[in-house]
Design an enzyme around this catalytic site. Structure first.
Site, PDB file in Angstrom:
ATOM      1  N   GLU A  19      42.902  40.781  45.439  1.00 53.21           N
ATOM      2  CA  GLU A  19      43.138  41.479  44.171  1.00 53.21           C
ATOM      3  C   GLU A  19      42.102  42.579  43.948  1.00 53.21           C
ATOM      4  OE1 GLU A  19      42.899  39.177  40.545  1.00 53.21           O
ATOM      5  OE2 GLU A  19      43.882  40.771  39.413  1.00 53.21           O
TER       6      GLU A  19
ATOM      7  N   GLU B 163      48.555  38.295  32.721  1.00 55.42           N
ATOM      8  CA  GLU B 163      47.160  37.854  32.624  1.00 55.42           C
ATOM      9  C   GLU B 163      46.534  38.779  31.589  1.00 55.42           C
ATOM     10  OE1 GLU B 163      43.296  37.455  35.537  1.00 55.42           O
ATOM     11  OE2 GLU B 163      44.418  39.308  35.394  1.00 55.42           O
TER      12      GLU B 163
END
Ligand code: LER
Ligand code: MN
Length: 262
Positions: free
Chosen positions: A143, A237
């Site tokens: 990520e 998120e």
């Protein structure tokens, strides 16, 4: 495409209350971070299973680029165990942020600079983990984060460079719309560049609140994701403004309608 969510949990009771709410709001999958794993994977997975929710991904060690050798070894061992756990519970991926914060390595120029030390170390670490990822059919997800959270992987193209050096089909990039809105010149172009390497996606609006309450253009990003054939998880998120149930329900609707229109 399946809509997922990642939030924090204070206790098992808190987890149970929240995942029931997620299910009522139309969420299909839950991503598990360190706090959720700390509640006991069999218990949390059992609750999710009873509600018909899947586990989209779980978090990895976040130790792969530690300057401490013992921690780096522990990081690899943890990831190998968690890949197996992902396979057992049906999670699609294991999330790795290679390093947070500033570069802790010394500049050894002209032999090797600080960026190269980290890049080569990460490639070597990934090569130790991806054979297991391939074996169990679970992706190891890198990520990229924005510059205020890490100096290292900030953009999709940098993760693609690592993936190509490792050369495993089980190593993927996991773009997060919030970080992309800070670091990428164009969110759709970054997805197009990522192509088949895109394995999982995080959603948050420009203000890191739920999709639909900031100024990020999700539709053009989703169009690019469709163009590269991505049909995996879109996992929120983010913070939620206002009443959680109300804002989550409208965010799920917003994500679905932007996806349908893309
Ligand atoms: C951190 O900002 C982030 O986006 C998380 O997904 C890290 O795991
Ligand atoms: Mn993220």
């Amino acid at each position: 495409m399946q809509v997922g969510i990642r939030v924090g949990y204070a206790s098992l009771e808190d987890f149970e209350e929240k995942v029931r709410l997620f299910q009522r709001c139309g969420v299909e999958a839950v991503e598990l971070g360190h706090d959720a794993l700390g509640l006991g994977l069999p218990k949390v997975q059992g609750m999710l299973h009873d509600l018909g929710l899947s586990v989209s991904a779980i978090v990895g060690s976040i130790l792969l680029l530690s300057t401490n050798r013992a921690e780096r070894e522990a990081g690899v061992a943890t990831d190998l165990q968690r890949l197996k756990a992902c396979q057992e519970i049906g999670a699609s991926g294991l999330i790795e942020v290679p390093i947070f914060g500033a570069n802790p390595y010394p500049d050894m120029s002209p032999i090797v600079d600080r960026w190269e030390v980290e890049r080569d170390l990460l490639v070597a670490q990934c090569k130790r983990i991806t054979p297991k990822a391939e074996e169990v059919g679970v992706n190891l997800l890198l990520e990229p984060l924005n510059r205020y959270e890490t100096h290292f992987l900030n953009r999709v193209d940098q993760a693609v460079d690592i993936i190509e050096r490792v050369g495993s089909s089980a190593l993927k990039v996991m773009p997060d719309f919030f970080h992309m809105s800070i670091e990428e010149a164009s969110i759709p172009d970054a997805f197009l560049l990522g192509g088949d390497h895109v394995g999982y996606v995080h959603l948050a609006d420009s203000n890191r609140k739920q999709p639909g309450v900031g100024h990020t253009d999700f539709r053009s990003g989703f169009t690019a994701l469709k163009e590269i054939g991505y049909d995996g998880y879109l996992v929120m998120e983010c913070g939620f403004e206002g009443d959680l149930e109300e804002s989550l329900r409208s965010a799920v609707e917003f994500v679905r309608s932007e996806w349908a229109a893309a």
